[in-house]
Structures are given as C-alpha cells and as structure tokens.
Design a protein around this motif. Structure first.
Motif, PDB file in Angstrom:
ATOM      1  N   GLY A  47      -7.046  16.357 -10.484  1.00  0.00           N
ATOM      2  CA  GLY A  47      -6.268  14.980 -10.782  1.00  0.00           C
ATOM      3  C   GLY A  47      -6.442  14.218  -9.313  1.00  0.00           C
ATOM      4  O   GLY A  47      -5.893  13.431  -9.379  1.00  0.00           O
ATOM      5  N   GLN A 106      -0.964  11.535  -9.788  1.00  0.00           N
ATOM      6  CA  GLN A 106      -1.891  12.716 -10.048  1.00  0.00           C
ATOM      7  C   GLN A 106      -1.141  13.671 -10.307  1.00  0.00           C
ATOM      8  O   GLN A 106      -1.685  14.671 -11.279  1.00  0.00           O
ATOM      9  CB  GLN A 106      -2.379  12.955  -8.353  1.00  0.00           C
ATOM     10  N   VAL A 107       0.234  14.183 -10.102  1.00  0.00           N
ATOM     11  CA  VAL A 107       1.093  15.210 -10.626  1.00  0.00           C
ATOM     12  C   VAL A 107       0.969  15.007 -12.039  1.00  0.00           C
ATOM     13  O   VAL A 107       0.766  15.932 -12.774  1.00  0.00           O
ATOM     14  CB  VAL A 107       2.527  15.076  -9.983  1.00  0.00           C
ATOM     15  N   TRP A 161       6.576  16.616   1.462  1.00  0.00           N
ATOM     16  CA  TRP A 161       6.363  16.838   0.064  1.00  0.00           C
ATOM     17  C   TRP A 161       5.103  16.988  -0.192  1.00  0.00           C
ATOM     18  O   TRP A 161       4.234  15.906   0.340  1.00  0.00           O
ATOM     19  CB  TRP A 161       7.253  15.553  -0.756  1.00  0.00           C
ATOM     20  N   THR A 216       0.578   3.925  -3.090  1.00  0.00           N
ATOM     21  CA  THR A 216       0.120   5.210  -2.482  1.00  0.00           C
ATOM     22  C   THR A 216       1.156   6.402  -3.108  1.00  0.00           C
ATOM     23  O   THR A 216       0.879   7.399  -3.493  1.00  0.00           O
ATOM     24  CB  THR A 216      -0.135   5.522  -1.037  1.00  0.00           C
ATOM     25  N   LEU A 224       0.599   6.718  -6.441  1.00  0.00           N
ATOM     26  CA  LEU A 224      -0.814   7.313  -6.864  1.00  0.00           C
ATOM     27  C   LEU A 224      -0.356   8.966  -6.554  1.00  0.00           C
ATOM     28  O   LEU A 224      -0.972   9.794  -7.453  1.00  0.00           O
ATOM     29  CB  LEU A 224      -1.636   7.071  -5.627  1.00  0.00           C
ATOM     30  N   ARG A 225       0.486   9.315  -5.806  1.00  0.00           N
ATOM     31  CA  ARG A 225       0.656  10.771  -5.666  1.00  0.00           C
ATOM     32  C   ARG A 225       1.293  11.359  -7.053  1.00  0.00           C
ATOM     33  O   ARG A 225       1.189  12.404  -7.451  1.00  0.00           O
ATOM     34  CB  ARG A 225       1.646  11.040  -4.363  1.00  0.00           C
ATOM     35  N   ILE A 241      -5.018  14.662  -2.343  1.00  0.00           N
ATOM     36  CA  ILE A 241      -4.947  13.152  -2.727  1.00  0.00           C
ATOM     37  C   ILE A 241      -6.219  12.397  -3.077  1.00  0.00           C
ATOM     38  O   ILE A 241      -6.503  12.064  -4.172  1.00  0.00           O
ATOM     39  CB  ILE A 241      -3.903  12.318  -2.087  1.00  0.00           C
ATOM     40  N   GLU A 282       0.790  -1.311   0.167  1.00  0.00           N
ATOM     41  CA  GLU A 282      -0.065   0.036  -0.059  1.00  0.00           C
ATOM     42  C   GLU A 282       0.787   1.363  -0.187  1.00  0.00           C
ATOM     43  O   GLU A 282       0.517   2.169  -0.648  1.00  0.00           O
ATOM     44  CB  GLU A 282      -0.831  -0.039   1.329  1.00  0.00           C
ATOM     45  N   ILE A 283       1.775   1.227   1.014  1.00  0.00           N
ATOM     46  CA  ILE A 283       2.817   2.382   0.822  1.00  0.00           C
ATOM     47  C   ILE A 283       3.341   2.790  -0.681  1.00  0.00           C
ATOM     48  O   ILE A 283       3.433   3.963  -1.235  1.00  0.00           O
ATOM     49  CB  ILE A 283       4.033   2.513   1.841  1.00  0.00           C
ATOM     50  N   SER A 291       7.935  23.338 -10.998  1.00  0.00           N
ATOM     51  CA  SER A 291       7.018  22.288 -11.189  1.00  0.00           C
ATOM     52  C   SER A 291       7.363  21.496 -12.400  1.00  0.00           C
ATOM     53  O   SER A 291       7.229  20.141 -12.641  1.00  0.00           O
ATOM     54  CB  SER A 291       5.692  22.795 -11.382  1.00  0.00           C
ATOM     55  N   PRO A 327       6.631   7.051   2.755  1.00  0.00           N
ATOM     56  CA  PRO A 327       5.983   8.066   1.919  1.00  0.00           C
ATOM     57  C   PRO A 327       6.761   8.519   1.209  1.00  0.00           C
ATOM     58  O   PRO A 327       8.087   8.968   1.573  1.00  0.00           O
ATOM     59  CB  PRO A 327       5.095   8.893   2.784  1.00  0.00           C
ATOM     60  N   LEU A 328       6.543   9.152  -0.189  1.00  0.00           N
ATOM     61  CA  LEU A 328       7.473  10.101  -1.002  1.00  0.00           C
ATOM     62  C   LEU A 328       7.593  11.356  -0.089  1.00  0.00           C
ATOM     63  O   LEU A 328       6.910  12.051   0.735  1.00  0.00           O
ATOM     64  CB  LEU A 328       6.736  10.535  -2.117  1.00  0.00           C
ATOM     65  N   SER A 329       9.087  11.921   0.074  1.00  0.00           N
ATOM     66  CA  SER A 329       9.254  13.026   0.822  1.00  0.00           C
ATOM     67  C   SER A 329      10.274  13.621  -0.064  1.00  0.00           C
ATOM     68  O   SER A 329      11.037  13.181  -0.862  1.00  0.00           O
ATOM     69  CB  SER A 329       9.756  12.713   2.260  1.00  0.00           C
ATOM     70  N   HIS A 330      10.939  14.938   0.652  1.00  0.00           N
ATOM     71  CA  HIS A 330      12.153  15.545  -0.041  1.00  0.00           C
ATOM     72  C   HIS A 330      13.215  14.633   0.245  1.00  0.00           C
ATOM     73  O   HIS A 330      14.185  15.033  -0.660  1.00  0.00           O
ATOM     74  CB  HIS A 330      12.100  16.947   0.814  1.00  0.00           C
ATOM     75  N   VAL A 366      -1.002  13.214 -14.139  1.00  0.00           N
ATOM     76  CA  VAL A 366      -2.371  13.558 -14.670  1.00  0.00           C
ATOM     77  C   VAL A 366      -2.637  15.225 -14.911  1.00  0.00           C
ATOM     78  O   VAL A 366      -2.880  15.571 -16.014  1.00  0.00           O
ATOM     79  CB  VAL A 366      -3.463  12.942 -13.893  1.00  0.00           C
ATOM     80  N   THR A 367      -2.479  16.139 -13.736  1.00  0.00           N
ATOM     81  CA  THR A 367      -2.606  17.422 -14.124  1.00  0.00           C
ATOM     82  C   THR A 367      -1.670  18.154 -14.919  1.00  0.00           C
ATOM     83  O   THR A 367      -2.038  19.022 -15.317  1.00  0.00           O
ATOM     84  CB  THR A 367      -2.994  18.168 -12.774  1.00  0.00           C
ATOM     85  N   PRO A 398      -0.403  22.384 -11.399  1.00  0.00           N
ATOM     86  CA  PRO A 398       0.447  23.385 -12.124  1.00  0.00           C
ATOM     87  C   PRO A 398      -0.314  24.361 -12.475  1.00  0.00           C
ATOM     88  O   PRO A 398      -1.584  24.418 -12.016  1.00  0.00           O
ATOM     89  CB  PRO A 398       0.704  22.577 -13.387  1.00  0.00           C
ATOM     90  N   ARG A 442       1.825  17.660  -3.109  1.00  0.00           N
ATOM     91  CA  ARG A 442       1.583  17.964  -4.438  1.00  0.00           C
ATOM     92  C   ARG A 442       0.818  19.240  -4.697  1.00  0.00           C
ATOM     93  O   ARG A 442       0.021  19.695  -3.834  1.00  0.00           O
ATOM     94  CB  ARG A 442       0.487  16.715  -4.969  1.00  0.00           C
ATOM     95  N   PHE A 492       9.386  12.756 -12.445  1.00  0.00           N
ATOM     96  CA  PHE A 492       8.269  11.675 -12.141  1.00  0.00           C
ATOM     97  C   PHE A 492       7.926  11.168 -13.610  1.00  0.00           C
ATOM     98  O   PHE A 492       7.738   9.638 -13.698  1.00  0.00           O
ATOM     99  CB  PHE A 492       7.199  12.317 -11.533  1.00  0.00           C
TER     100      PHE A 492
END
Lengths: 249, 622
Positions: free
Chosen positions: B342, A175-176, B439, A168, A171-172, B318, A164-165, A217, A240-243, A178-179, B444, B441, A224
């Motif tokens: 999104g 979504q980046v 972090w 997820t 998934l984040r 999310i 799941e981690i 961005s 989780p995804l982090s800096h 996709v937009t 844009p 999201r 990604f």
C-alpha cells in the motif's frame, strides 16, 4: 470588418464517425485575428490513460493505489499526488481519475491531470506551477468540456504544497485503508461513532489503548474510515498524525 | 539635440538632491582617477546647492569650459539615459563605442579599435551565423560542434571568406587575424546565451522535511569496484575463478540513515527478482549473519532492524524512492509496493542522483572501506585504486564471501555507530526511539504468499492429452508438471492457481480458484536434480536455441557449459550465481550429484601443487 460566427460541427460529425464532435472557435476581424483551436476526443469516458515508458522514466512519477480510484494511479508530479490525497479525504468527492482523457488539440495530444466527481458535478483539472496555462487552450477546453457538462479548471501546484502536511497525513491514512480494503469493520465503526456521540473529542492513543490486542488494527481502520467518510473530523493540517491527534464529530 | 545642464536642473528639481544620485564607491576606482572623481563630485555638489558654474569651477580649480563639460556630461541624457554619477568618473565610456573610420587595410593602416564590432554590424548575416554556431554548441545539437576559441576563430574567418570580405582589410591586417577580439566575443556570447532564459525553479520533492521514521526509504544499485574470486570445490579440488564486478542493492531509511538491508547481485544488472529479494531481506526477521572471513568483525551494537531482539514486524513504509531503471518498472515490483504494502512508489527524475542523496552518500561511505582493496573506480587507466597488471593475471585475493562479509560488517556497524546529527544516537537507536514515540503505519495480517515477495501466484490451465496416455499436467515455463493434485476430471482444460517460489521452481502448490489447496505438482526428474530459479530456467531454454547442452540433465549441462567458459569473468559470475542456487538450503546433497558427473570438474585449471621448500639456494656458478 468581417466576422465569422461561432461554428459548431456537432451534427455533421456524429452521423459519420464515432468520434465525439470537434469544436471550432474562430472569430475573424480586420484588426485582430484569433487562431482557431480545434479540440477532439476519442472518448469522454474517464479512464486512466497509459503513461508512456519514456514519460514514466522521464518525469518524477508517483504510483499510489487509491480508494476512490480503485486502481494504481500514476501521478506525474508530487503536486498531483498531494492533490489526489486531498481528494481521497474529501467526503464530497465520490470518484476521481488521474490522466482521464486524451484530447487532440490541433496537431498535439493533450492529457489533463485529473477528472473529479464532486457533489454530482464533473470537473477536469490541470495542475501547473503558479497556475500558468496557455489561455487559448484554457478557453478551448473550457468551451469543449462545458458542452459535455464538465467544468475545466487550472490549479496551481503551490496551493497543494501549502497543504502538504495535511495531504501527507491523509496519505498515511489512505495507505492504511488501501491495505485493509478486504477487512470489514462495520461493527467497530458503529461502536466508535457511538463513543464520539458521548465524548466530544478523543485522542488517538486513547482510542487504541482501549482496544483489545487482536482488535487494535480494526479499531484504527474503523476510525480512519469514519474520518474519510466525513463522520469524524481531526486537525491534520498543522502537525503530522500522532498518538495525540484528537478526533471529534 | 540635448538640452543644457541648466535646463535639465530646471525641469528636474529633484536632481538637486545629490544624496539621491546613484552612489559610486571611490575605493573601487583606480587611484589615479580617484582624485579627479572626488573633484568632479565637489564641483557638482557646489552647483546643485545654487552656485554658478563659474564660481564652482573657481573653487575646485578648474576652467569654466571644463566644468561646463563635466556638468553637461553628467546631467544631460546620452542614448536616453542620464549618466549622473557615472558621468563624473574620468574617462568613463558612456556610449557604446562605435567605429567611425573605415577599417584598416594593408595600404592604409589605421587603428583597429571597435573593428570587430564594425564587422559584426556591417557584414551581412555574420553575427547571426556566429550566434547560430554558438547556440548549436551550447544546446548540444546533433549538428553542433565542440567549440573552442580557436575553432570558433577559424569558423569566423571562413564566414568572412564566404561573404567575399577583402583579403587586405581587417582582420587580415593583424598578426593574429583578430583572434583576441573573436575569443572575447565567443566567451561573452556563451555567457549571455546561457543566462538568457531563467531556469524556472521546479519543486520536485517535499517542501517540508519529514520528522517521522519510515516515511521515506531510498533504494539504489551500485556496481562494486572490487574484483573478487570464488573457489569451486569439487572432490577436494580447488578451482579459483575471477569474477566480474557484482552489483549491490541497498535500502536506507532517510531520517535515521539506517540501512534496512542489502542484496548482492551476481549479475551485471539487477533484475526484478533481485529487488524482490531485497524487500524480503528488509522485512523478514533474521539474526545477524555470521561472518566467515577471518579478521572481519562487527562493531559495537552493530545490527539491522530485522536482527533486533524484538524486531518490528509488518511496518508500513510511506514512500519508496527508486531510480528509473527498467527493472524497477516491472509489474511485480509495482504490485508488491502499491497493492500489497500500500505504499507510494516514486521513480524519480533521470540522471538526478541528488534526488536520492542519502543512499548515494551511503555508497560513498562504503567505498571508503571497499577501495582499500585492489579495485577500480572505472574512471580511467591511471586510476590509483586499480589493481596492478601483475595482480590482474592472478585470481584476486578477496573472495565473494569476503566481500559480502565486508559489506555486512560495514553496514551493520554503521547502524550501531552514534552520530552527532542524531543526538549522539546510533541510527538503530534513533529508529527505535522514534518508532516508540510516533504513530507508525502497520500492515494488517496478510497471508504468507502476499507478504513474501518471492512467492508468486499464477493462473495456469490443466491439460490432458488422452492419446499420449499420460496423467494430466500443467505447462509451466516450458516444462510439464505432474502430480496427484491434478488427477481429477474436473480440472482438465480448466484454470487453477499455482504458487511458486522464484528461487526454487521444482515444485508448485496448486489451488482451486476458490482458494482450496489441492496439492503439489513437480517438474520432471531431469529438472529435480538441483534447486533452480525462474531466471536459470529461462536462460537454459534461451541457450538451447543455439547450443546443445550436453549433460545428464539440463541443469548439469548448463553448469558444464558455464564451466567450459569459466575464464571469462562474466561466465564465472554466472557460475557463482547458479552454484549458490544449487547448494541452497532446499537442495538435496548437491555436491554428490555434481561430483557424479566428471565433466563438471576441470582438472587442468586446479591450483598448481607447491613443491617442498628447499633450503639450498642454487647460485649462478652452479
């Protein structure tokens, strides 16, 4: 002991109607009788089947737009959503379609959960808790889909909850992307890739720090995109995804 | 035929180890049985270590036959099972009781022990029919009845009569006709049937808890319990109107418990436009609203994420969790959440409020404040928070604006109140701290029409009916829009894109299919009087099919129609909604245009004039 041989009605049907051939499996023996299971499909072109409003409101549905499925996918459970996220991040998967077909098996309608194209091969998956699925249906569908050059498989939901981690995180990132589907980042991708050829690993904050203000961005999107295409890798399975997440070739 | 206890011990030498026997705690036994139980244990222990039954009996002061009987009872199989320690408990029933004697009758009275069980075993189909009745009740079948022990007992007697059971035999020999036995059977079978099938545990939501803010946002609607009023002010006359209950839409970030925004809907059910207005409030930076009701103030550090000095713009959430109301299935909401933002959109399970427990708890917290006012929980007629009959006849004391101020102040103050579970940080502070570390999201740069959920685009066809000698027009929700932008032969019978704000559709912006801006088109003058939404336009046209609206223009006519029914709280709510639309920021001086139409004002229902105070009090003698 009487026995009926395996019977395929393909030739008889194809000439008369436009539906795909049905497939009958029947073996009769004195001691054991196996119930015949007939599988029919109106079309074997994978298109997301419409979800009835009753199911949309009754099941725990998730809607998410994808990249490899360039439309709004409707997933009937959390496990299906996680599965889709993992497919999006898998560079060997070129496309997937949720709820792709509608089969008629006997008197009931059945819709499998996912159609996946991986490395040129087509797979049809059903996701179930503990991987439990009716063995008779499994056999019938395996035979039917094998005839049409597709493999059928039953996957356990627990396998995706265990990841799941990772799912997820994907998934984040999904979504980046996709937009940002209308934003071009070829140049940024080339520059980034060149940086990774020199440096072994680079954490996310170092990549974004060095980006110009207006370009932040785009750098992120380019990073990604390289990750999803398999040109870069990162350990996203445990945290989780982090800096501080490090990316490498 | 069972073998003797000696043979059993020979065949099963492992039984000689008493420590391997099932343990029974003597303290669980009644005191009068405890002594004999311990004696029996001592007897068996002596035999197991090698003593003969005679020697062991002598040591525990028992007769040999009694000792043999105890050993036989404990070690020999009964119905395929070896009782062991259970057989050492005095008077313990090892086999299910089975009636051997015939049932008692009026001429031949006997005891009725196990008579009920005998009836269930001997009367054909009795047990199946009783179980079927219980199953229908438990599964809530349409043909099921609401069972009580009494009604079940009556059904039992009816079934006995159907099978022509003798009227002089049990249960008709008993005073209560076997009621107690039937009652116990009913409860036992209900418990057994309910526990028969194990409910498979199903994982619905995430198995791991999230550590990041903006991962999950829950949105839900709640019908407020407070009855409010609005005061219509026309030409200096005040008309109070009792409103129906408003609906509150609330959005909360789950990890920080921070309220992102709310929307008060003046409709019985929120529509898709209300939900889009909520999204607009959640993501549009705006200062904290000024509270207009005296006595209501913000707490320390109160605020919303959009009212911060440096509000975070374009955050990508999310997952959005809503319930499965019909309005949530609208394409506009799905498009905004999935295609524009999104995000993942989750509809959840029906009748599963615990799936969105954070937002449900927020409503509960809000109710603690709201129930201080006369209101209703809708539970029953003796509801303690319900307003009294006397007050029910008058307009409520709290206005709609007051309710909004209470809700704003409560939610904003909660956002600024430190919580122990957040490390003594307020939800806003926690949100900001987490946002700085993690972090997140971001969206844009999007075009304004994409980011504003209330701006919509639609393809329409430009029409030109030459014989009418009019300018080209477009039909938009049953009204013809015209303007300079359409005066070009290239557009006739071609499609263009129009952009409009759902709250004010008097003007549309036209674009070519290539995205080039062409200009604005306007609705006819009769529709230009007041700003109105798509919802209002649709309602006016729906009403026009049955009622002829009288007024200088359709909007004023609709308002007059509503005013004629203002006594009804439902129509009063609609008056409030429409009036707010009319006097929105974009509207011209609406009060003047409304005041010009005397039908809008209803003189007879203005507040009565309070007479001058008189110091002399009239007594009965006078």
């Amino acid at each position: 002991m009487t026995q009926k041989c395996l019977r395929v009605n393909a030739g008889a049907f194809l000439g008369r109607c436009k539906i795909f051939p049905s497939f009958t499996i029947g073996v009769l023996e004195d001691a054991v009788t196996v119930t015949a299971v007939r599988v029919k499909a109106e079309s074997l072109q994978p298109i997301q089947q419409s979800t009835p409003v009753k199911l949309l409101r009754g099941a725990d549905c998730y809607l998410q737009r994808g990249l490899k499925f360039p439309s709004c996918g409707i997933f009937h459970s959390y496990a299906e959503l996680l599965h889709a996220c993992l497919l999006e991040a898998d560079p060997t998967v070129s496309a997937y379609v949720p709820q792709p077909f509608r089969f008629r098996i006997g008197k009931r309608l059945y819709t499998p959960d996912c159609y996946v194209v991986r490395a040129g091969n087509a797979y049809v998956f059903e996701l179930k808790p503990r991987g439990e699925f009716d063995p008779a249906l499994t056999t019938a569908l395996t035979e039917f889909l094998a005839f049409h050059a597709m493999e059928f498989g039953v996957l356990a939901n627990e396998a995706f909850y265990a990841r799941e981690i990772e799912a997820t995180n994907y998934l984040r990132i999904l979504q980046v992307l996709v937009t940002a589907r209308d934003i071009q980042t070829l140049e940024q991708e080339r520059e980034l890739h060149a940086r990774f050829v020199i440096a072994e690993t680079i954490p996310l904050n170092q990549i974004t720090e060095q980006a110009e203000c207006g370009n932040l961005s785009r750098i992120e999107i380019a990073l990604f995109r390289l990750l999803f295409s398999g040109k870069l890798k990162a350990d996203l399975a445990s945290r989780p995804l982090s800096h501080k997440t490090e990316f490498f070739l | 035929m069972s073998s003797g206890w000696g043979a059993v011990l020979s065949e099963h030498p492992e039984l000689r180890d008493f420590s391997q026997w099932p343990q029974v705690d003597p303290l669980t036994l009644p005191e009068d049985k405890r002594a004999h139980f311990l004696r029996n244990i001592r007897l068996v222990s002596l035999v197991l270590i090698g003593n003969t039954a005679t020697e062991a009996a002598k040591q525990v002061n028992l007769s040999v036959p009694s000792a043999t009987r105890i050993l036989q009872r404990s070690l020999c199989e009964t119905d395929g099972e070896r009782p062991l320690t259970k057989g050492l408990i005095p008077n313990q029933r090892l086999r299910p009781d089975h009636r051997r004697q015939p049932l008692p009758t009026l001429t031949n009275p006997r005891g009725s022990r196990s008579a009920m069980q005998h009836l269930l075993e001997t009367v054909p189909l009795l047990q199946q029919r009783l179980d079927e009745v219980i199953a229908s009740f438990l599964k809530h079948r349409a043909t099921g009845q609401n069972l009580t022990p009494k009604s079940f007992h009556k059904a039992f007697l009816r079934m006995l009569a159907d099978t022509k059971h003798p009227a002089d035999a049990y249960p008709f020999t008993e005073r209560k006709l076997g009621y107690e036995s039937v009652r116990r059977y009913f409860h036992r079978r209900c418990a057994e049937m309910l526990l028969e099938r194990p409910v498979p545990k199903r994982i619905i939501r995430s198995v791991t808890s999230t550590e990041q803010v903006f991962d999950n946002v829950e949105i839900d609607a709640y019908t407020t319990d407070i009855i409010t009023r609005i005061d219509l002010d026309f030409n200096g006359q005040l008309t109070p109107l009792r409103l129906a209950r408003a609906t509150l839409l609330l959005a909360t970030e789950t990890l920080s418990d921070c309220h992102l925004g709310f929307q008060l809907c003046l409709q019985p059910q929120p529509s898709q436009d209300d939900i889009l207005r909520l999204f607009s409030r959640m993501f549009t930076p705006a200062p904290l609203p000024v509270l207009k009701t005296p006595g209501i103030e913000y707490g320390t550090n109160a605020g919303f994420p959009t009212s911060l000095p440096n509000p975070v713009a374009h955050i990508g959430v999310i997952k959005f969790h809503l319930d499965n109301a019909l309005a949530h299935l609208a394409h506009s909401i799905q498009h905004y959440l999935c295609d524009v933002l999104g995000a993942t959109y989750n509809l959840g399970l029906p009748a599963h409020p615990k799936g969105r427990n954070v937002i449900e708890f927020c409503f509960r917290r809000l109710c603690r404040h709201l129930h201080q006012f006369p209101s209703t929980t809708g539970s029953h007629s003796h509801d303690p928070v319900r307003e009294s009959r006397t007050n029910h006849k008058k307009p409520p004391a709290i206005t709609l604006q007051g309710l909004e101020d209470v809700i704003t102040a409560t939610l904003a103050t909660h956002n600024g109140t430190p919580q122990f579970r957040l490390g003594n940080q307020s939800p806003l502070g926690f949100l900001q701290a987490k946002y700085a570390q993690q972090w997140t999201r971001h969206l844009p740069e999007l075009e304004h029409h994409q980011l504003n959920p209330l701006l919509r685009r639609q393809r329409v066809t430009v029409r030109w009916i030459r014989k009418e000698k009019r300018t080209p027009h477009i039909n938009f929700y049953k009204v013809r829009y015209t303007g300079q932008a359409l005066r070009h032969a290239d557009f006739v019978n071609k499609q263009i894109t129009v952009e409009f704000h759902v709250d004010d559709i008097r003007t549309l912006k036209c674009y070519r299919n290539t995205g080039e801006f062409l200009g604005e088109v306007k609705a006819p003058l009769s529709w230009q009087a007041h700003a109105h939404s798509l919802t209002t336009r649709k309602r006016i046209y729906a009403l026009n099919t049955t009622t002829r609206l009288a007024g200088v223009d359709p909007l004023t006519g609709y308002f007059s129609y509503l005013l004629a029914k203002k006594e009804s709280p439902k129509y009063a709510m609609e008056i409030g909604r429409v009036f707010r639309e009319f006097v929105s920021e974009n509207a011209p001086s609406t009060e003047q245009s409304i005041a010009a139409h005397p039908r809008v004002l209803d003189q007879s229902t203005s507040l009565p004039v309070i007479p001058d105070w008189q110091t002399l009090v009239q007594t009965r003698s006078e």
